[in-house]
Design an enzyme around this catalytic site. Structure first.
Site, mmCIF file in Angstrom:
data_model
loop_
_atom_site.group_PDB
_atom_site.id
_atom_site.type_symbol
_atom_site.label_atom_id
_atom_site.label_comp_id
_atom_site.label_asym_id
_atom_site.label_seq_id
_atom_site.Cartn_x
_atom_site.Cartn_y
_atom_site.Cartn_z
ATOM 1 C CB SER B 63 2.972 5.825 -2.648
ATOM 2 O OG SER B 63 4.120 6.327 -2.150
ATOM 3 C CG HIS B 68 -11.014 -0.961 0.445
ATOM 4 N ND1 HIS B 68 -10.178 -2.084 0.057
ATOM 5 C CD2 HIS B 68 -10.016 -0.126 0.895
ATOM 6 C CE1 HIS B 68 -9.133 -1.991 0.465
ATOM 7 N NE2 HIS B 68 -8.680 -0.775 1.016
ATOM 8 C CB CYS B 83 6.655 10.497 -3.935
ATOM 9 S SG CYS B 83 6.812 9.040 -3.409
#
Lengths: 123, 123
Positions: B63, B68, B83
């Site tokens: 994934s 940020h 996952c």
């Protein structure tokens, strides 16, 4: 509000499996989402897995939009993480729900970057 | 467990602002995180904003990992979405908490992709 960002965690259940396996279609949908939201793309990465499934991320000036698909489960996980206007994030979410033809979408809203003494707001 | 994925939402408060504004250092830290977790990079995008702040995303076969940063608030939002093995995600989270010298980290665990009749497990 004392939060820096709004993060929508979007569960797209019961989608069209064909749409979830189409990298170019997903990329086009994510780019269209940025236009609807009025945000600015600063980077991107897309990948199609074998035998199926797509991961796509648009880095935006306001944080990111990403999608991971499991066509075999008719499911996609979408995140819309934005500074500022949460209203436009909801517009983006509604567009992607429509594009992937999800018949059972769920949206969880999480405020990120809480300032001291502020509270979490969940819609 | 009937979920497809585990998503860690990590609030890194009270970090070193200098570390949060160093794109190359952040990229190196994220790549090292994938090694600690034993996951596979399939794509990446990094961007430094003016006058400050960095966005970085590694798409992984499992994934994504993204960060940020708001150096002006000594704050970074990190997501580890995987996952399978949630344990290794926690190891990745602890590594990034250490790398950014966060003195007040918070981790929220959200299970994504629930199968029908399953339940949410929050650690």
């Amino acid at each position: 509000m004392n939060t820096l960002s709004t993060h929508l965690l979007i569960e797209l259940n019961d989608c069209s499996s064909e749409l979830l396996d189409d990298l170019n279609g997903i990329r086009t949908a994510l780019i269209e989402t940025t236009k609807i939201m009025g945000v600015t793309i600063v980077g991107e990465t897309f990948h199609r897995f074998s035998p199926y499934g797509v991961t796509g991320v648009l880095a935006i000036a306001e944080s990111h939009i990403c999608v991971h698909t499991w066509p075999e489960h008719n499911y996609a996980a979408v995140d819309i993480f934005t500074c500022g206007n949460g209203g436009s994030a909801q517009k983006g979410a509604q567009y992607l729900i429509s594009q992937f033809e999800s018949k059972d979408p769920k949206i969880k809203v999480i405020e990120r970057g809480l300032a001291p003494n502020s509270s979490v707001i969940t819609h």
